[in-house]
Motif scaffolding. Structure first.
Motif, mmCIF file in Angstrom:
data_model
loop_
_atom_site.group_PDB
_atom_site.id
_atom_site.type_symbol
_atom_site.label_atom_id
_atom_site.label_comp_id
_atom_site.label_asym_id
_atom_site.label_seq_id
_atom_site.Cartn_x
_atom_site.Cartn_y
_atom_site.Cartn_z
ATOM 1 N N ARG A 1 41.912 55.800 34.756
ATOM 2 C CA ARG A 1 42.883 54.725 34.954
ATOM 3 C C ARG A 1 42.204 53.404 34.641
ATOM 4 O O ARG A 1 41.158 53.088 35.199
ATOM 5 C CB ARG A 1 43.420 54.702 36.384
ATOM 6 C CG ARG A 1 44.061 56.003 36.833
ATOM 7 C CD ARG A 1 45.009 55.763 37.997
ATOM 8 N NE ARG A 1 46.254 55.168 37.539
ATOM 9 C CZ ARG A 1 46.953 54.266 38.236
ATOM 10 N NH1 ARG A 1 46.514 53.837 39.385
ATOM 11 N NH2 ARG A 1 48.088 53.780 37.770
ATOM 12 N N SER A 2 42.770 52.650 33.723
ATOM 13 C CA SER A 2 42.185 51.362 33.362
ATOM 14 C C SER A 2 43.280 50.391 32.948
ATOM 15 O O SER A 2 44.377 50.792 32.555
ATOM 16 C CB SER A 2 41.168 51.521 32.227
ATOM 17 O OG SER A 2 41.806 51.928 31.034
ATOM 18 N N THR B 1 44.624 48.361 42.998
ATOM 19 C CA THR B 1 43.271 48.331 43.535
ATOM 20 C C THR B 1 42.847 49.721 44.007
ATOM 21 O O THR B 1 43.680 50.573 44.304
ATOM 22 C CB THR B 1 43.162 47.343 44.703
ATOM 23 O OG1 THR B 1 44.143 47.669 45.692
ATOM 24 C CG2 THR B 1 43.376 45.921 44.224
ATOM 25 N N ALA B 2 41.542 49.924 44.063
ATOM 26 C CA ALA B 2 41.004 51.233 44.435
ATOM 27 C C ALA B 2 39.696 51.042 45.194
ATOM 28 O O ALA B 2 39.009 50.031 45.023
ATOM 29 C CB ALA B 2 40.756 52.095 43.199
ATOM 30 N N SER C 1 36.914 52.411 44.791
ATOM 31 C CA SER C 1 35.786 52.387 43.862
ATOM 32 C C SER C 1 36.317 51.906 42.513
ATOM 33 O O SER C 1 37.306 52.443 42.011
ATOM 34 C CB SER C 1 35.153 53.771 43.704
ATOM 35 O OG SER C 1 34.588 54.223 44.914
ATOM 36 N N PHE C 2 35.666 50.886 41.950
ATOM 37 C CA PHE C 2 36.150 50.355 40.675
ATOM 38 C C PHE C 2 34.994 49.761 39.878
ATOM 39 O O PHE C 2 33.908 49.497 40.402
ATOM 40 C CB PHE C 2 37.232 49.288 40.885
ATOM 41 C CG PHE C 2 36.728 47.992 41.473
ATOM 42 C CD1 PHE C 2 36.134 47.019 40.665
ATOM 43 C CD2 PHE C 2 36.853 47.731 42.826
ATOM 44 C CE1 PHE C 2 35.671 45.828 41.203
ATOM 45 C CE2 PHE C 2 36.392 46.550 43.384
ATOM 46 C CZ PHE C 2 35.800 45.587 42.566
ATOM 47 N N GLY D 1 43.172 49.911 48.610
ATOM 48 C CA GLY D 1 42.868 51.269 48.392
ATOM 49 C C GLY D 1 42.664 52.023 49.635
ATOM 50 O O GLY D 1 42.717 53.204 49.658
ATOM 51 N N GLY E 1 46.005 54.485 43.908
ATOM 52 C CA GLY E 1 45.775 53.145 44.422
ATOM 53 C C GLY E 1 46.639 52.885 45.641
ATOM 54 O O GLY E 1 47.590 53.610 45.915
ATOM 55 N N ARG F 1 38.730 49.254 35.774
ATOM 56 C CA ARG F 1 38.818 50.716 35.774
ATOM 57 C C ARG F 1 38.630 51.253 37.184
ATOM 58 O O ARG F 1 37.814 50.742 37.946
ATOM 59 C CB ARG F 1 37.731 51.345 34.890
ATOM 60 C CG ARG F 1 37.645 50.831 33.479
ATOM 61 C CD ARG F 1 36.457 51.458 32.766
ATOM 62 N NE ARG F 1 36.228 50.900 31.451
ATOM 63 C CZ ARG F 1 35.540 49.790 31.210
ATOM 64 N NH1 ARG F 1 35.003 49.112 32.223
ATOM 65 N NH2 ARG F 1 35.376 49.348 29.979
ATOM 66 N N HIS F 2 39.345 52.305 37.504
ATOM 67 C CA HIS F 2 39.067 53.047 38.728
ATOM 68 C C HIS F 2 37.822 53.899 38.505
ATOM 69 O O HIS F 2 37.678 54.528 37.451
ATOM 70 C CB HIS F 2 40.236 53.960 39.098
ATOM 71 C CG HIS F 2 41.408 53.224 39.654
ATOM 72 N ND1 HIS F 2 42.504 53.856 40.182
ATOM 73 C CD2 HIS F 2 41.657 51.891 39.773
ATOM 74 C CE1 HIS F 2 43.371 52.955 40.601
ATOM 75 N NE2 HIS F 2 42.881 51.761 40.360
#
Length: 311
Positions: free
Chosen positions: A86-87, A111-112, A114-115, A223, A240, A266-267
């Motif tokens: 995912r980007s 948002t996540a 980790s990114f 996230g 997300g 990116r995630h």
């Protein structure tokens, strides 16, 4: 004479054979590539045959059957395995053309926990005594300094606040003691790659070829479930939890005098996961129908899948 090319298990030769003529091989070399092959385990997928030739390090769009939409794309990793990808491309590749401006929105991201966020910057002038904004991600629409305000926010500034400077500083709210992750100075009029990474409780900032700098980031950012107010947020497509608006130049600060290119969010941490094909649904209730004999309750129709019929 033909010589058949061969590679180790899991790799494919770039050509099938080499010809030997007068003691010389034609062509004189080949290389081995790793591909991920067939895609399995994605329900309601469409035709994915075009992905079978994708090599390691490349992505392929996930096609879904009619009535379904993908939660992300497919990425062929270095182990020859498919995984979710995912980007969001926020700023394109034209170097020196995209100048920062206060409040210049460049889109939204999911948002996540980790990114990775990377971009290239060409700094035109040094920052003065105040923070000058490069990027500001916000879930809340606020400047700072509560959870979700800066996720992250990136500035150019001078740590002594008494002269000019060009150091990069990254805030992720809520920050501890108001500190930022501080990186080496960015050179003037030089195309510089910047990478911001969050994962495993650490916020990392890397500028060009300098060693990365990092600091613990104990509290999270979009996230995750909001433990402070008990809010249990529904998952967005792809995992997300919240939408963040992204500004190339914060609405609340002077923008750095700089040009930006190749800005991509990116995630991360998606190894071992696959994207999904989720059903398309109608999010709202059926609108009122002029001339209907009686008012009919239609709120229960919200969330119906494509093709559903309500009388």
């Amino acid at each position: 004479t033909l010589c058949t090319t061969a590679c180790l298990e899991g790799f494919t030769p770039s050509i099938s054979s080499l010809a030997c003529s007068n003691g010389i091989l034609q062509p004189d070399f080949f290389y081995c590539t790793r591909s991920c092959g067939m895609i399995e385990g994605v329900s309601n997928a469409g035709d994915l045959s075009g992905c079978t030739t994708v090599e390691a390090g490349e992505t392929c769009d996930l096609a879904c059957a009619s009535g379904f939409v993908p939660t992300g794309s497919l990425f062929c990793n270095s182990d020859g395995q498919w995984q979710a990808h995912r980007s969001w491309e926020l700023v394109g590749v034209e170097v020196g053309q995209f100048l920062l401006e206060p409040g210049r929105s460049v889109g939204f991201v999911d948002t996540a926990p980790s990114f990775e966020f990377s971009f290239e910057i060409v700094l035109k002038t040094l920052a003065g005594a105040e923070y000058q904004s490069v990027f500001h991600f916000t879930e809340t629409g606020n400047n700072c300094c509560s959870k979700g305000d800066r996720v992250p926010a990136i500035y150019i500034f001078n740590p002594t606040f008494d002269t000019q400077g060009s150091k990069l500083c990254v805030f992720m709210d809520p920050e501890q003691e108001g500190l930022c992750t501080l990186a080496p100075a960015v050179l003037l009029d030089t195309r510089t790659l910047v990478n911001v990474k969050l994962g495993n409780g650490t916020l990392e900032l890397r500028v060009a070829s300098w060693p990365p700098v990092s600091r613990p980031q104990s509290s999270f950012v979009g996230g995750s479930e909001d433990e402070d107010d008990g809010e249990d947020l529904p998952l967005l497509a792809g995992g997300g939890r919240k939408k963040a608006e992204v500004f190339a130049g914060s609405p609340w600060h002077e923008a750095a005098h700089a040009a930006i290119s190749n800005a991509v969010y990116r995630h991360a941490g998606l190894e071992g996961t696959m994207p999904e094909c989720q059903p398309v649904t109608c999010a709202s209730a059926i609108p009122a129908v002029p001339g209907a004999e009686a008012e009919v309750e239609t709120t229960g129709c919200a969330g119906s899948a494509v093709g559903a019929v309500w009388a």
